[in-house]
Design an enzyme around this catalytic site. Structure first.
Site, PDB file in Angstrom:
ATOM      1  N   ARG A 161      -0.682   8.957   2.043  1.00 59.15           N
ATOM      2  CA  ARG A 161      -2.034   9.445   1.796  1.00 59.15           C
ATOM      3  C   ARG A 161      -2.146  10.965   1.804  1.00 59.15           C
ATOM      4  O   ARG A 161      -2.938  11.530   1.046  1.00 59.15           O
ATOM      5  CB  ARG A 161      -2.992   8.838   2.840  1.00 59.15           C
ATOM      6  CG  ARG A 161      -3.220   7.366   2.616  1.00 59.15           C
ATOM      7  CD  ARG A 161      -4.040   6.748   3.718  1.00 59.15           C
ATOM      8  NE  ARG A 161      -4.301   5.341   3.420  1.00 59.15           N
ATOM      9  CZ  ARG A 161      -4.912   4.512   4.250  1.00 59.15           C
ATOM     10  NH1 ARG A 161      -5.313   4.934   5.437  1.00 59.15           N
ATOM     11  NH2 ARG A 161      -5.119   3.259   3.919  1.00 59.15           N
TER      12      ARG A 161
ATOM     13  N   GLU B 113       0.838  -1.193   0.000  1.00 58.29           N
ATOM     14  CA  GLU B 113       0.000   0.000   0.000  1.00 58.29           C
ATOM     15  C   GLU B 113       0.876   1.247   0.000  1.00 58.29           C
ATOM     16  O   GLU B 113       2.107   1.177   0.178  1.00 58.29           O
ATOM     17  CB  GLU B 113      -0.945  -0.008   1.206  1.00 58.29           C
ATOM     18  CG  GLU B 113      -1.930  -1.171   1.167  1.00 58.29           C
ATOM     19  CD  GLU B 113      -2.879  -1.197   2.348  1.00 58.29           C
ATOM     20  OE1 GLU B 113      -3.904  -1.867   2.243  1.00 58.29           O
ATOM     21  OE2 GLU B 113      -2.599  -0.549   3.383  1.00 58.29           O
TER      22      GLU B 113
ATOM     23  N   HIS C 232     -11.004  10.090   6.680  1.00 58.80           N
ATOM     24  CA  HIS C 232     -10.835   8.642   6.847  1.00 58.80           C
ATOM     25  C   HIS C 232     -10.352   8.239   8.236  1.00 58.80           C
ATOM     26  O   HIS C 232     -10.881   7.307   8.826  1.00 58.80           O
ATOM     27  CB  HIS C 232      -9.847   8.144   5.798  1.00 58.80           C
ATOM     28  CG  HIS C 232      -9.623   6.663   5.801  1.00 58.80           C
ATOM     29  ND1 HIS C 232     -10.645   5.759   5.591  1.00 58.80           N
ATOM     30  CD2 HIS C 232      -8.494   5.926   5.983  1.00 58.80           C
ATOM     31  CE1 HIS C 232     -10.160   4.522   5.638  1.00 58.80           C
ATOM     32  NE2 HIS C 232      -8.862   4.602   5.888  1.00 58.80           N
TER      33      HIS C 232
ATOM     34  N   ARG D 123      -0.916   8.847   9.339  1.00 59.78           N
ATOM     35  CA  ARG D 123      -0.828   7.391   9.537  1.00 59.78           C
ATOM     36  C   ARG D 123      -0.367   6.671   8.281  1.00 59.78           C
ATOM     37  O   ARG D 123      -0.867   6.920   7.184  1.00 59.78           O
ATOM     38  CB  ARG D 123      -2.195   6.851   9.956  1.00 59.78           C
ATOM     39  CG  ARG D 123      -2.256   5.331  10.092  1.00 59.78           C
ATOM     40  CD  ARG D 123      -3.614   4.892  10.547  1.00 59.78           C
ATOM     41  NE  ARG D 123      -4.634   5.109   9.539  1.00 59.78           N
ATOM     42  CZ  ARG D 123      -5.134   4.166   8.757  1.00 59.78           C
ATOM     43  NH1 ARG D 123      -4.688   2.929   8.851  1.00 59.78           N
ATOM     44  NH2 ARG D 123      -6.089   4.440   7.896  1.00 59.78           N
TER      45      ARG D 123
ATOM     46  N   HIS E 113      -8.576   9.932   3.077  1.00 64.37           N
ATOM     47  CA  HIS E 113      -8.225   8.849   2.154  1.00 64.37           C
ATOM     48  C   HIS E 113      -8.360   9.385   0.740  1.00 64.37           C
ATOM     49  O   HIS E 113      -9.382   9.975   0.392  1.00 64.37           O
ATOM     50  CB  HIS E 113      -9.135   7.636   2.370  1.00 64.37           C
ATOM     51  CG  HIS E 113      -8.579   6.390   1.761  1.00 64.37           C
ATOM     52  ND1 HIS E 113      -8.521   6.177   0.398  1.00 64.37           N
ATOM     53  CD2 HIS E 113      -8.035   5.283   2.330  1.00 64.37           C
ATOM     54  CE1 HIS E 113      -7.970   5.007   0.167  1.00 64.37           C
ATOM     55  NE2 HIS E 113      -7.666   4.436   1.320  1.00 64.37           N
TER      56      HIS E 113
END
Length: 521
Positions: free
Chosen positions: A291, A115, A352, A387, A243
């Site tokens: 992100r 990811e 998100h 994060r 997100h």
């Protein structure tokens, strides 16, 4: 008055893992879980990606630490990062022993995904519904553990501390102790005292403060708002992770359907509506940048083009393999008329994940005695300013374990410094105009979206603060004069969350990670 040794507020991965562990270690102790919706409804349930764990021989703890620190933009707690990442493999083993199933590859090893922000394949997953699978396994264990009681449709209103027993406390106080919570039974309408020697807040996130979010409708920041009213320390609320790729649906849908980070890890490309790639202009990692970078890039492209969305291009991918990895995403797109083998998926950023929350130490202890916090409602220092994808389920597992070890070592029967009063609703009446609540909630969400989004400014933040003050006054008048309802409590909590985000945004003097104020450039 229900009495417990352990009271857990919330039924996601954090609360359920903690409950299982303390119940098994202390079979003579009573464990009570309360949750405001069905016990299966939580942010965990909607987590698509997985758990980031170092298992690949090409991977290392040092690489995972470096990726986490880079995503956190210099604000992570290095000791916490090392601790969580190194304890990850053992916590994964335990959740598998409880019954969670994860995808394997042709050789029988874990099918590790990749990811955004990760330098290696390290995402353990169950198709594109990892959170749902973990929730299933934990609830099965809960149902078969005799000393755990779970109460659905029970809404925690406020924590019980010296505020209720002795006198109002106006400042954070190291001598404050938590004795449980006042809880509204939504089936009977009665508010009861739930007392406990240990109270664990595992109440999830705050996404509904924006409305446009991947979070479920229950994500209204109740635990953080309760902790703030009880004078617990709250930190880093300005860091809201958006997100980058929530499915765009005309008219707006809440919660927004999430197109997992793993889809870009699988090879999908971000493009404008005209079909032009753009991520190369913003970061060398392109679609696999963290992100905050991808969200800001999309936000900038939308502002420049005036479009409502950008697109995710999967047309060049092996569609049969895509169906195997992401069956629910494929089914969702198909259901709204998008053939991903031929058409682009419209996406926009959506709120998100909250990187801040209730400040806790390495054992999950808050600044209030006998009050713990775990999961998204807590601030551990792991995430810093942003994060790293799939670190949240990992954090919840590690801190549930650390909190459990601390409480079974130190648990004692606590005695309040006086009688705990019953909930007082004298002078209140049934609400006659619920439109006041629904309107204020929509107004709050509009204020947060317009003024406190991906890109902020001093002018927008100060305007938001003024609007929030008016909403707060109106809502407190309602709260003082009408009987408590979940809708009113959620509104009150969301306004508190909005206030904390704005106040801590105004206090921030430099742009970091998920926080960007154009006046600080």
């Amino acid at each position: 008055m229900p009495n417990s040794d352990f009271l857990i507020i919330g039924s996601g991965i954090a609360g359920l893992t903690f409950a299982v562990k303390v119940a098994q270690a202390c079979p003579d102790k009573k464990v009570t879980i309360i949750t405001k919706a069905d016990e299966s409804e939580s942010n965990t349930k909607y987590a698509q990606g997985g758990i980031a764990v170092v298992l690949n021989e090409n991977d290392s703890f040092d690489k995972h630490v470096e990726d986490t620190l880079r995503a956190g933009d210099g604000l992570c707690d290095l000791e916490v990062v090392n601790m969580v990442i190194k304890e990850g493999p053992e916590r994964l083993k335990e959740i598998i022993e409880i019954g969670a199933r994860f995808d394997v590859n042709y050789s029988g090893g874990f099918d590790l995904g990749k990811e955004g922000g990760h330098s290696e394949n390290r995402i353990v997953h169950h198709k594109d519904i990892t959170g749902y699978e973990i929730e299933r396994a934990l609830l099965h264990k809960i149902y078969t553990t005799s000393n755990i009681e779970i109460y659905s449709h029970h809404f925690a209103i406020d924590l019980i501390t010296e505020h209720q027993i002795k006198k109002k406390v106006t400042e954070p106080n190291p001598d404050l102790t938590c004795y449980g919570a006042y809880v509204l039974n939504q089936k009977t309408g009665k508010i009861e005292k739930y007392t406990a020697n240990i109270t664990m807040l595992a109440s999830g996130g705050t996404g509904q403060v924006y409305g446009h979010t991947t979070n479920p409708l229950i994500a209204t920041g109740d635990g953080i708002a309760m902790a703030y009213r009880a004078k617990a320390k709250i930190k880093d609320m300005e860091f809201i992770q958006f997100h980058p790729t929530a499915l765009y649906e005309p008219g707006g849908v809440s919660p927004s359907f999430l197109i997992s980070e793993a889809v870009r890890g699988f090879g999908a490309k971000l493009k404008t509506r005209k079909g032009k790639a753009f991520m190369h202009k913003y970061d060398e990692r392109k679609e696999l940048a963290s992100r905050d970078i991808v969200s800001k890039a999309i936000d900038n492209e939308l502002k420049n083009s005036g479009d409502d969305y950008v697109c995710l291009d999967c047309t060049h991918l092996d569609i049969e393999l895509f169906k195997q990895h992401f069956p629910n995403i494929y089914k969702k797109c198909q259901g709204i008329g998008i053939d991903i083998s031929k058409e682009l998926i419209p996406v926009v950023p959506a709120s998100h994940y909250l990187c801040g929350g209730i400040s806790v130490n390495e054992h999950g202890q808050t600044s209030i005695k006998n009050l713990f916090a775990c999961g998204e409602c807590s601030h551990t220092g792991l995430h810093g300013a942003n994060r790293l994808a799939s670190n949240s389920l990992l954090e919840a597992l590690v801190y549930a374990e650390r909190s459990y070890k601390k409480v079974i070592k130190d648990i004692v029967d606590i005695v309040p410094p006086g009688e705990i009063p019953e909930w007082n609703e004298e002078g209140t009446t049934e609400p006659d105009e619920l439109v006041l609540i629904t309107h204020n909630r929509m107004e709050l969400q509009a204020v947060m979206r317009d003024y406190v989004g991906i890109v902020r400014s001093d002018k927008r933040l100060n305007r938001a603060l003024k609007r929030l003050h008016l909403l707060y006054k109106e809502t407190e008048e309602l709260y003082d004069t009408t009987k408590v309802s979940p809708q009113l409590c959620e509104l009150r909590n969301l306004i508190t969350i909005g206030y904390l985000i704005v106040k801590q945004s105004i206090a921030r003097t430099e742009n970091k990670g998920a926080y960007y104020n154009k006046n600080l450039d």
